[in-house]
Design an enzyme around this catalytic site. Structure first.
Site, PDB file in Angstrom:
ATOM      1  N   MET A   1     -58.115 -29.552   6.964  1.00  0.00           N
ATOM      2  CA  MET A   1     -59.366 -30.000   6.363  1.00  0.00           C
ATOM      3  C   MET A   1     -60.342 -28.836   6.281  1.00  0.00           C
ATOM      4  O   MET A   1     -60.060 -27.838   5.672  1.00  0.00           O
ATOM      5  CB  MET A   1     -59.950 -31.144   7.196  1.00  0.00           C
ATOM      6  CG  MET A   1     -59.073 -32.396   7.122  1.00  0.00           C
ATOM      7  SD  MET A   1     -59.871 -33.765   7.943  1.00  0.00           S
ATOM      8  CE  MET A   1     -58.576 -34.986   7.826  1.00  0.00           C
ATOM      9  N   CYS A   2     -61.463 -28.922   6.998  1.00  0.00           N
ATOM     10  CA  CYS A   2     -62.508 -27.921   6.824  1.00  0.00           C
ATOM     11  C   CYS A   2     -63.193 -27.710   8.167  1.00  0.00           C
ATOM     12  O   CYS A   2     -62.865 -28.356   9.143  1.00  0.00           O
ATOM     13  CB  CYS A   2     -63.568 -28.421   5.843  1.00  0.00           C
ATOM     14  SG  CYS A   2     -62.879 -29.109   4.339  1.00  0.00           S
ATOM     15  N   GLN A   3     -64.124 -26.785   8.191  1.00  0.00           N
ATOM     16  CA  GLN A   3     -64.954 -26.630   9.378  1.00  0.00           C
ATOM     17  C   GLN A   3     -66.416 -26.521   8.968  1.00  0.00           C
ATOM     18  O   GLN A   3     -66.734 -26.022   7.879  1.00  0.00           O
ATOM     19  CB  GLN A   3     -64.526 -25.405  10.199  1.00  0.00           C
ATOM     20  CG  GLN A   3     -63.163 -25.606  10.855  1.00  0.00           C
ATOM     21  CD  GLN A   3     -63.014 -24.859  12.182  1.00  0.00           C
ATOM     22  OE1 GLN A   3     -63.960 -24.305  12.732  1.00  0.00           O
ATOM     23  NE2 GLN A   3     -61.801 -24.879  12.716  1.00  0.00           N
ATOM     24  N   ILE A  78     -66.476 -23.979   5.612  1.00  0.00           N
ATOM     25  CA  ILE A  78     -65.293 -23.296   5.092  1.00  0.00           C
ATOM     26  C   ILE A  78     -64.263 -24.364   4.795  1.00  0.00           C
ATOM     27  O   ILE A  78     -64.117 -25.349   5.535  1.00  0.00           O
ATOM     28  CB  ILE A  78     -64.740 -22.228   6.075  1.00  0.00           C
ATOM     29  CG1 ILE A  78     -64.605 -22.774   7.491  1.00  0.00           C
ATOM     30  CG2 ILE A  78     -65.597 -20.978   6.045  1.00  0.00           C
ATOM     31  CD1 ILE A  78     -64.008 -21.774   8.466  1.00  0.00           C
TER      32      ILE A  78
END
Lengths: 276, 276
Positions: A1-3, A78
């Site tokens: 996924m994302c951060q 990100i």
């Protein structure tokens, strides 16, 4: 996924230290290399930088690291694409205007079977579930307070209601700011730290960099940093509880609540989180 | 006042040559040093860079000059403050969303006794007459086409009507784009050039720089550059007529009209233009 990375401060502060560690996760120490973005509020104004290159190699990320923009509210993201193509219009944070203020939103998660009714005042430009959720939130806030912005505590409770309706669709870690305060919600994974007088040294996990904040700060400074995973290895970060929504003002949490997550969603989220 | 720069192209093109000459007017060859901004569309996405430093010295302007972002629609602005403080929230271009697209607007001029009724869907964040006019335009387009975006020619004629209502308040040179096309309106001063096959060399007025476009282009390329004052000294730029509104698509003008300016406004504008 994302951060996700967020910062909320009592006085304008530069985020280059935290961003350096965070950006390394965009292709060096982690695999979130499908674009990135960062938004800095300076009073009511907002500077939003987005790039579809990885944060580890982007020239714009280099600028952000070398040009210290002082801000009281920052949100960065990100991306590891799950829904939506790797296109610039799908890069977080997203921006809209409400009540004569810019609003910034970034999301880490994955929403399933999520098709909110949008009246048209806010419409997504890209194809992510995240921007759809942002439009849903903006529309919900505007509907509840059509005239002007209410006090932050009233805003917080309306956001809690809107979050409840969205969180049943899946993983919904997000950050939202209007430049005055930062709202952070965790459904699976989010941490924060409050740095205040007397400040100490901090060492990044993702880059061999240490900063002694005591050299750069005064008693008036206070900074909350919020991140998907802790950024430093010599400080104690606080874990958000699943469902927790926190309002950060002037560098510290001022309101907290837990938005219940239905059991079946919590179970699915736990399975999805394995790949976070 | 300010200066405007726009670019509309058939194929994604980088604007670094024109921007280099334009940015020099932000403090080196001219006095428009109270902030600047530039917006690049990449398909539906938009990158907006703003800075309250002068374009001649800003590190973000350096990045824009050295990092060639290819775009089919660009709008840039350098500011000499007349109304509104020198604050980041007053830097053009301004951005809003309409019909699931980003819209970008920049203005050169000065509007007097201008207090449009805004219903609240779009509200200015800063204190300029320019952002107020942008909100007025967005609201007017949305009111006329509440559902979705009409064809560009219908949009053009509605914009003509809205422009007519605003232009009676003073100097209203502006550029507007949604990433598909660029609308440019002149009330006092605006020029454009269409560069197309066979391309030739161009030499900047504000910087001793020459580029031979023939080396970098193909027959498929076509670029319109629109600017307050011509940027090159070896090409023929076309002057807009006072009141002229032009739609640029795929690198060339496709629709033109003249929005009448009342005589008393034209007289005042001519007096104001002396300080442009």
């Amino acid at each position: 996924m994302c951060q996700l990375l967020g910062m909320n401060c009592a006085t304008p502060t530069d985020i280059t230290f935290s961003f350096t560690g965070f950006a390394a996760r965009g292709g060096v120490t982690d695999h979130h290399a499908d674009g990135w973005g960062i938004a800095f509020f300076e009073d009511k104004a907002c500077r939003l930088f987005i790039d579809h290159q990885s944060a580890a190699t982007s020239p714009i990320a280099e600028l952000v690291k070398s040009y210290p923009i002082k801000s009281k509210n920052v949100i960065a993201h990100i991306r590891k694409a799950t829904q939506g193509r790797i296109e610039l219009e799908n890069c977080h944070p997203f921006q809209r205007e409400l009540w004569g203020r810019h609003w910034i939103f970034a999301h880490n998660g994955d929403l399933k079977d999520y098709q909110p009714f949008l009246s048209g005042v806010y419409q997504p430009v890209g194809t992510t579930d995240s921007e759809l959720a942002f439009c849903d939130i903006m529309q919900g806030l505007r509907k509840r307070f059509p005239g002007s912005q209410p006090p932050l505590n009233e805003l917080f409770h309306t956001l809690e209601e809107i979050t409840r309706s969205i969180t049943r669709h899946g993983v919904f870690n997000y950050m939202l700011s209007n430049g005055q305060a930062l709202f952070a919600h965790c459904s699976t994974r989010l941490h924060y730290i409050v740095r205040q007088w007397p400040f100490q040294a901090a060492h990044l996990i993702d880059s061999d960099m240490t900063i002694d904040f005591a050299q750069y700060t005064t008693e008036a400074d206070r900074v909350s940093v919020i991140a998907t995973a802790p950024l430093t290895d010599n400080e104690t970060w606080t874990s958000f509880a699943p469902g927790e929504l926190i309002l950060f003002e002037a560098g510290q949490p001022t309101l907290k609540t837990v938005v219940p997550i239905p059991d079946e969603v919590r179970l699915k989220n736990a399975q999805n989180s394995a790949c976070l």
